[in-house]
Design an enzyme around this catalytic site. Structure first.
Site, PDB file in Angstrom:
ATOM      1  N   ARG A 147       0.847  -1.186   0.000  1.00  0.00           N
ATOM      2  CA  ARG A 147       0.000   0.000   0.000  1.00  0.00           C
ATOM      3  C   ARG A 147       0.889   1.244   0.000  1.00  0.00           C
ATOM      4  O   ARG A 147       2.059   1.197   0.404  1.00  0.00           O
ATOM      5  CB  ARG A 147      -0.883   0.032   1.238  1.00  0.00           C
ATOM      6  CG  ARG A 147      -1.827  -1.169   1.368  1.00  0.00           C
ATOM      7  CD  ARG A 147      -2.629  -1.074   2.660  1.00  0.00           C
ATOM      8  NE  ARG A 147      -3.567  -2.182   2.806  1.00  0.00           N
ATOM      9  CZ  ARG A 147      -3.296  -3.315   3.455  1.00  0.00           C
ATOM     10  NH1 ARG A 147      -2.089  -3.485   4.009  1.00  0.00           N
ATOM     11  NH2 ARG A 147      -4.203  -4.267   3.554  1.00  0.00           N
ATOM     12  N   LYS A 171      -1.968  -2.152   8.027  1.00  0.00           N
ATOM     13  CA  LYS A 171      -3.071  -1.598   8.806  1.00  0.00           C
ATOM     14  C   LYS A 171      -3.050  -2.148  10.225  1.00  0.00           C
ATOM     15  O   LYS A 171      -2.732  -3.302  10.449  1.00  0.00           O
ATOM     16  CB  LYS A 171      -4.409  -1.932   8.133  1.00  0.00           C
ATOM     17  CG  LYS A 171      -4.621  -1.201   6.806  1.00  0.00           C
ATOM     18  CD  LYS A 171      -5.981  -1.533   6.223  1.00  0.00           C
ATOM     19  CE  LYS A 171      -6.256  -0.735   4.953  1.00  0.00           C
ATOM     20  NZ  LYS A 171      -7.577  -1.053   4.366  1.00  0.00           N
ATOM     21  N   HIS A 240      -2.858   2.413  -5.829  1.00  0.00           N
ATOM     22  CA  HIS A 240      -3.536   1.152  -5.556  1.00  0.00           C
ATOM     23  C   HIS A 240      -3.655   0.290  -6.812  1.00  0.00           C
ATOM     24  O   HIS A 240      -3.790  -0.943  -6.712  1.00  0.00           O
ATOM     25  CB  HIS A 240      -4.921   1.422  -4.969  1.00  0.00           C
ATOM     26  CG  HIS A 240      -5.242   0.527  -3.812  1.00  0.00           C
ATOM     27  ND1 HIS A 240      -4.543   0.541  -2.616  1.00  0.00           N
ATOM     28  CD2 HIS A 240      -6.182  -0.451  -3.669  1.00  0.00           C
ATOM     29  CE1 HIS A 240      -5.047  -0.359  -1.794  1.00  0.00           C
ATOM     30  NE2 HIS A 240      -6.028  -0.986  -2.411  1.00  0.00           N
ATOM     31  N   ARG A 243      -0.978  -2.175  -6.784  1.00  0.00           N
ATOM     32  CA  ARG A 243      -1.296  -3.276  -5.859  1.00  0.00           C
ATOM     33  C   ARG A 243      -2.221  -4.283  -6.543  1.00  0.00           C
ATOM     34  O   ARG A 243      -2.011  -5.497  -6.445  1.00  0.00           O
ATOM     35  CB  ARG A 243      -1.945  -2.684  -4.607  1.00  0.00           C
ATOM     36  CG  ARG A 243      -2.282  -3.677  -3.499  1.00  0.00           C
ATOM     37  CD  ARG A 243      -2.662  -2.891  -2.247  1.00  0.00           C
ATOM     38  NE  ARG A 243      -3.351  -3.683  -1.245  1.00  0.00           N
ATOM     39  CZ  ARG A 243      -2.741  -4.427  -0.335  1.00  0.00           C
ATOM     40  NH1 ARG A 243      -1.419  -4.513  -0.331  1.00  0.00           N
ATOM     41  NH2 ARG A 243      -3.440  -5.095   0.568  1.00  0.00           N
ATOM     42  N   HIS A 266      -3.887  -9.017   3.612  1.00  0.00           N
ATOM     43  CA  HIS A 266      -5.334  -9.042   3.801  1.00  0.00           C
ATOM     44  C   HIS A 266      -5.677  -9.851   5.050  1.00  0.00           C
ATOM     45  O   HIS A 266      -5.099 -10.913   5.280  1.00  0.00           O
ATOM     46  CB  HIS A 266      -6.030  -9.680   2.596  1.00  0.00           C
ATOM     47  CG  HIS A 266      -6.117  -8.778   1.410  1.00  0.00           C
ATOM     48  ND1 HIS A 266      -6.320  -9.244   0.118  1.00  0.00           N
ATOM     49  CD2 HIS A 266      -6.058  -7.421   1.304  1.00  0.00           C
ATOM     50  CE1 HIS A 266      -6.362  -8.218  -0.716  1.00  0.00           C
ATOM     51  NE2 HIS A 266      -6.199  -7.111  -0.016  1.00  0.00           N
ATOM     52  N   TYR A 275      -9.585 -10.757  -6.996  1.00  0.00           N
ATOM     53  CA  TYR A 275      -8.615 -10.877  -8.088  1.00  0.00           C
ATOM     54  C   TYR A 275      -8.818 -12.151  -8.896  1.00  0.00           C
ATOM     55  O   TYR A 275      -8.386 -12.226 -10.043  1.00  0.00           O
ATOM     56  CB  TYR A 275      -7.189 -10.795  -7.527  1.00  0.00           C
ATOM     57  CG  TYR A 275      -6.929  -9.491  -6.832  1.00  0.00           C
ATOM     58  CD1 TYR A 275      -6.847  -8.299  -7.562  1.00  0.00           C
ATOM     59  CD2 TYR A 275      -6.831  -9.416  -5.452  1.00  0.00           C
ATOM     60  CE1 TYR A 275      -6.655  -7.090  -6.933  1.00  0.00           C
ATOM     61  CE2 TYR A 275      -6.635  -8.209  -4.815  1.00  0.00           C
ATOM     62  CZ  TYR A 275      -6.551  -7.050  -5.558  1.00  0.00           C
ATOM     63  OH  TYR A 275      -6.366  -5.838  -4.923  1.00  0.00           O
TER      64      TYR A 275
END
Length: 296
Positions: A147, A171, A240, A243, A266, A275
């Site tokens: 990210r 995150k 992004h 990514r 994730h 994806y």
């Protein structure tokens, strides 16, 4: 009172970002205002599921998109889970409430031949430190799927040249390890050597501005946007997208979805599964283009 305590709980115990705190506070305030109509004190113990459903219907009637309604509902659900945990309520009125369906939007991505042209464009980058930095920045985002915020936060101490790995902080301060190739190792060393030779103001951060200060989000966005501009068919041109491109290429070339999930950081496999839809759409396009009876 409970709303403020909930926001403090998100900050202290859940370690949510200030951006998330503000969003939750705004959503809960909107919910309170709707329930009380500005004429009374909000009492969470008197809220039932129908109150929440009526509020959601009101949002939809106001033209708010399903994705935004679901985000607001998520804030309300979290709030009532917190109240139940604290013993303020016995039953969570939001638990059985489901949000509106959201049409799945496939992410924009760039295929490898196009990315190679972007990275290797001889006229796309200046010959100074900034050009060297921007080229490697674009390439590293594509090679790792990081990210934007993770790239900005990278420090020299996060690099293990012996193991060829990067320690990335994602995150909620969750760390993960991303491997890189020997070729990338050499490019990392070249970039660091160029940076240290040109930048007097030393910094612990890997990517810096010409004055030695760390990068900021808008600068990284502008760098990526400017270089992806060379692909006119690309709908979005944000960091992004790289990514998305990383994940799509990994799956297209046989990577296991759980491995891609871990590399992307994730928390849920559902976030990575989008994806697989992208790769299937590409297969359909190839079939429709190449098979003589596919268009009939």
């Amino acid at each position: 009172m409970w709303k403020e305590k909930f926001i403090q709980y998100l900050r202290v115990e859940k370690n949510y970002s200030s951006h998330t705190e503000i969003s939750y506070l705004d959503d809960l305030t909107q919910f309170e205002d709707f329930i009380t109509e500005g004429n009374s004190t909000f009492d969470p113990t008197r809220i039932d599921s129908d109150d929440i459903r009526v509020w959601m219907s009101h949002l939809m009637e106001q033209g708010i998109k399903p994705r935004s309604v679901n985000r607001k509902l998520s804030a309300v659900k979290s709030f009532f889970r917190y109240l139940k945990k604290k013993g303020v309520i016995i039953q969570n009125p939001a638990e059985a409430v489901t949000g509106p369906k959201v049409a799945k939007k496939l992410p924009s991505f760039v295929n490898d031949p196009e990315m190679t042209k972007v990275i290797d464009d001889p006229l796309g980058y200046s010959d100074d430190f900034r050009g060297h930095r921007d080229r490697f920045l674009v390439e590293l985002l594509y090679l790792t799927g990081m990210r934007r915020a993770e790239l900005i936060a990278l420090k020299d101490t996060d690099i293990d040249f012996g193991a060829c790995t990067l320690r990335v902080t994602g995150k909620r301060n969750k760390q993960r390890i991303i491997p890189f190739s020997n070729s990338t190792k050499e490019k990392l060393k070249e970039y660091i050597a160029a940076r240290d030779a040109d930048i007097e103001n030393k910094s612990p951060f890997l990517f810096v501005k010409e004055d030695g200060d760390p990068l900021y989000p808008k600068l990284v966005y502008n760098v990526i946007h400017n270089h992806l501009n060379s692909i006119p068919t690309l709908a979005k041109k944000s960091p992004h997208v790289l990514r998305h491109s990383f994940a799509t290429e990994m799956l297209n070339n046989g990577a296991e979805i759980n491995a891609v999930k871990e590399l992307l950081g994730h928390s849920s496999l559902a976030s990575t599964e989008v994806y697989t839809h992208v790769t299937f759409e590409e297969l359909k396009k190839a079939y429709q283009y190449a098979h003589p009876r596919a268009k009939k």
